[in-house]
Every structure is written in structure tokens, then in C-alpha cells.
Design an enzyme around this catalytic site. Structure first.
Site, short mmCIF file in Angstrom:
data_model
loop_
_atom_site.label_atom_id
_atom_site.label_comp_id
_atom_site.label_asym_id
_atom_site.label_seq_id
_atom_site.Cartn_x
_atom_site.Cartn_y
_atom_site.Cartn_z
N ASP A 174 -3.24 -18.20 -0.13
CA ASP A 174 -4.25 -18.83 -1.00
C ASP A 174 -4.95 -19.97 -0.25
OD1 ASP A 174 -1.79 -20.13 -1.04
OD2 ASP A 174 -1.80 -20.56 -3.18
N ASP A 221 -12.25 -9.06 4.16
CA ASP A 221 -13.53 -8.97 3.43
C ASP A 221 -14.17 -10.35 3.31
OD1 ASP A 221 -13.59 -6.24 3.03
OD2 ASP A 221 -13.96 -6.38 0.88
N ASP A 279 -6.41 -7.12 3.78
CA ASP A 279 -7.52 -6.42 3.13
C ASP A 279 -8.47 -7.45 2.52
OD1 ASP A 279 -8.98 -4.26 1.95
OD2 ASP A 279 -8.04 -4.75 0.05
N TYR A 307 0.83 -1.21 0.00
CA TYR A 307 0.00 0.00 0.00
C TYR A 307 0.86 1.26 0.00
CZ TYR A 307 -4.69 -1.92 0.78
OH TYR A 307 -5.89 -2.55 0.64
N LYS A 348 2.96 -15.59 2.07
CA LYS A 348 3.15 -16.24 0.77
C LYS A 348 4.65 -16.52 0.67
CE LYS A 348 1.63 -17.61 -3.28
NZ LYS A 348 0.73 -18.78 -3.42
C1 IPM Z 1 -10.41 -1.32 3.83
C2 IPM Z 1 -10.65 -0.67 2.49
C3 IPM Z 1 -9.48 0.27 2.19
C4 IPM Z 1 -8.24 -0.58 2.14
C5 IPM Z 1 -9.64 1.10 0.92
C6 IPM Z 1 -10.95 1.86 0.92
C7 IPM Z 1 -8.49 2.03 0.71
O1 IPM Z 1 -10.82 -1.62 1.50
O2 IPM Z 1 -10.35 -0.59 4.84
O3 IPM Z 1 -10.29 -2.53 3.87
O4 IPM Z 1 -7.92 -1.15 1.09
O5 IPM Z 1 -7.56 -0.70 3.16
MG MG Z 2 -10.88 -3.61 2.23
#
Ligand code: IPM
Ligand code: MG
Length: 367
Positions: free
Chosen positions: A227, A255, A251, A145, A195
């Protein structure tokens, strides 16, 4: 006891959920006799609108956060600002600079599914008879990032773009200590995700994890390639306790965890910086879900992620543990009572559909 927090409600459902969630904060502060002084500031699309698209993170917002013990964040972004240059879009232009400016290196994202809500999970219910409760600890200020160089240029007559994944050993150590400490307060199991079969940063990550592990002999640690971790999470989420991983992997995995937990609207998160002299963290607390523009303005969003973010803020940044416990158990009681916002409502016996204000009032009543 008196504390200062900065409230950044942002966009979409952020403001309407925040208004309700702050009722919970007012109620616990009265019940547990501490004072909260709070100021509200602009962030995200709301700030872009107010500054004629100059910035989603105005200087006075940053200064207000600097003076506070913690930041309570709502959500940012929406279709209105999607076509602005990437650097000033609400998500990238506000969230990432806030993380970097305040050194919020440790992102705690619980991905839990209460036994009463397994029907809302897309995972086959026979695989998770008792729900699950995983904590993802994501490194938040390093890796690809923020690594240098990053950019695009012409090479041999064609455009190339590049990002750099880079980790200092100290960054890996810092996040591992947070993860091991979290595991000590839970089931004492930690899965480190990397990884290491491909990436140099991951080889250093794994070596460092093995070294840090020696300081936590009570915690059982294992390693998974990212993975494989993605697969195991959908197959046996209830076998995980704490997961620790680098920024980009975290990240993605967080999710995935949010999705299998059934409702994003239930999940809080904490982004923690350095430990202060008081032993508490400076931190920013926010729902894991986004600004949900599709349902904004209707008063139907699930307020629980924001309310549990307040609980995390009280626990990690203000040291008000009893108040945090009271919020967590009130939320549990309201779920057990069958009240549900649309995102977790199935129409089953015993469930009652309720809006943001009704859910919040029920949580306040159960404190
Ligand atoms: C998160 C989001 C952010 C990230 C984006 C919006 C920059 O996806 O907080 O997970 O990638 O960290
Ligand atoms: Mg995210």
C-alpha cells in the site's frame, strides 16, 4: 546465426502494430546479419473465431511456441468475446495458460518516462524534472493467480468463493535472483514489495529476500508494504530503480507504473522462463498495453511498445545485443525528433503527429 520465433498477433491493434514492428525486425536482422525464421499463429479472439469459440489457445499454437526460441505476442481481447465463459475469454484463456505452460515466472515491466515526454505523465511535472526509469519485476506463475484451492461452494446456506495465495520458498528465490541481477545491470537499488504486516506469504517473501540479498552485496535493498509502495510510486517515481514483487501486487503496481509513465503505447514487457544452456531465456514478449479496440483498424496506434518488445526479445532470448541496442537508440532518436502518435502528442512546438507506419519507418531509418 539463425533463430526461430513464433508470432502471435492476436486482436485489436495487435495485428496492425505487429505488421509494422516486424519491419523493424527484418531491418535489424539484415543489418546485423542474423536470420529469423518466424511463423504466425492464432491466439485470443482470432483463435476463438477460427475454432467456433472452442479455444483462444489452439494446440498447434502451443506446439509452434514449443519449437521456437521465443514468442512475440501482440495483444488479445475485445468486446466481441467479453461475454464468453471466463475460462475461454482471450485474456484468461490464452495468456495465463501460456505463462503456466512455458513456466514464464519472471515478468519484466519497465515503467519509464523519457524526459521529453514528462508532459504526458499525470504526475506533476515538477516532481519528475528528468522523467524516471523504473523496472518492475513481477512473479508471474505463482501466488493467488494459480494457488489451490480456488473455487466457489455453498457453506451454511450461502455461496462463498475463495482463492489461495501460496508461495514456495524456491519460487521466491527464483524471482529475487532475476530482480537482483537486473539491479546489478542498472543502478543497483532494489525495492522488495510485500504485505508482511498481514500475509504469511509475505513474511516468507521478506525473509527470503533478506537471505538472497547476501549474495548481492553491491545492491542496496529496501522493503515497502504494497500500500505504501502504491503511494510512493506516484509521489517519487524517480527514486525507484528496480521493484520486485509477487504476482497480484505486481499486476496492480505495474499498471500504476504504466499510467504514470504517460503512455501505455511506449512500454514493452518480457515474461521469462528458465535460462537455457546458451545462457539465454525462453520468453514471451508483448506490449504492456491491451488490444485497444477503440482505435483498432485505423493505423494510428503507437507501435513503440511492440517494437521495444522485439528489442527485449533480441536481448534476452536471442542474445542479439547489438541489434537490441540499435532499436532502443533508434526509438530514442525518433522521440527526440518530435514524431508522436496521438497518445503522446500534445501539439507543443517541435511535435509532429504521425501514424503507426510513419513512426515505424522513421525508426527503421534510424537503425
Ligand atoms: C496483465 C493482465 C493479466 C494479468 C490478465 C489479462 C489475466 O492484467 O498481464 O497484467 O492479470 O496478469
Ligand atoms: Mg494487469
Amino acid at each position: 546465426m539463425s533463430h526461430t520465433i513464433t508470432v502471435l498477433s492476436g486482436d485489436g491493434i495487435g495485428p496492425e502494430v505487429m505488421v509494422e514492428a516486424l519491419n523493424v525486425l527484418d531491418a535489424v536482422s539484415e543489418k546485423f546479419s542474423f536470420k529469423i525464421s518466424r511463423s504466425e499463429h492464432l491466439v485470443g479472439g482470432a483463435a476463438l473465431d477460427a475454432t467456433d469459440n472452442e479455444t483462444p489457445l489452439p494446440q498447434d499454437t502451443i506446439e509452434a511456441c514449443e519449437k521456437a526460441d521465443a514468442i512475440l505476442f501482440g495483444s488479445v481481447g475485445g468486446p466481441k468475446w467479453e461475454n464468453l465463459p471466463p475460462d475461454i475469454q482471450p485474456e484468461r484463456g490464452a495468456l495465463l495458460p501460456l505463462r503456466k505452460h512455458f513456466g514464464l515466472f519472471a515478468n519484466l515491466r519497465p515503467g519509464s518516462c523519457l524526459p521529453a515526454l514528462t508532459h504526458a505523465s499525470p504526475v506533476k511535472n515538477e516532481l519528475i524534472p528528468n522523467g524516471f526509469d523504473v523496472l518492475c519485476v513481477r512473479e508471474l506463475t505463482g501466488g493467488i493467480y494459480f494457488g489451490d484451492p480456488k473455487g466457489r461452494e455453498e457453506r451454511d446456506g450461502e455461496i462463498v468463493a475463495f482463492d489461495t495465495m501460496v508461495y514456495k520458498k524456491s519460487e521466491i528465490e527464483n524471482i529475487l535472483h532475476v530482480a537482483f541481477k537486473a539491479a546489478m545491470g542498472r543502478d543497483k537499488r532494489l525495492t522488495s514489495v510485500d504485505k508482511a504486516n498481514v500475509l504469511a506469504t509475505s513474511v516468507l517473501w521478506r525473509e527470503t529476500a533478506n537471505e538472497v540479498a547476501k549474495q548481492y552485496p553491491e545492491v542496496t535493498m529496501d522493503h515497502l508494504y504494497v500500500d505504501n509502495a502504491a503511494m510512493q510510486l506516484v509521489k517519487r517515481p524517480d527514486s525507484f530503480d528496480v521493484i520486485v514483487t509477487e504476482n497480484l501486487f505486481g499486476d496492480i503496481l505495474s499498471d500504476e507504473m504504466a499510467m504514470i509513465s504517460g503512455s501505455l503505447g511506449m512500454l514493452p514487457s518480457a515474461s521469462l522462463g528458465k535460462v537455457k544452456d546458451s545462457g539465454l531465456y525462453f520468453g514471451m514478449y508483448e506490449p504492456s498495453g491491451g488490444s485497444a479496440p477503440d482505435i483498432a483498424g485505423q493505423g494510428i496506434a503507437n507501435p513503440i511498445a511492440q517494437i521495444l518488445s522485439i528489442s527485449m526479445l533480441l536481448r534476452y532470448s536471442l542474445g542479439e545485443t547489438a541489434a537490441a541496442d540499435a532499436i532502443d537508440s533508434a526509438v530514442q532518436k525518433v522521440i527526440d525528433s518530435g514524431l508522436r502518435t496521438g497518445d503522446i502528442f500534445t501539439g507543443a512546438d517541435g511535435e509532429t503527429k504521425a501514424n503507426t507506419a510513419v513512426i515505424t519507418a522513421a525508426i527503421v531509418a534510424n537503425l
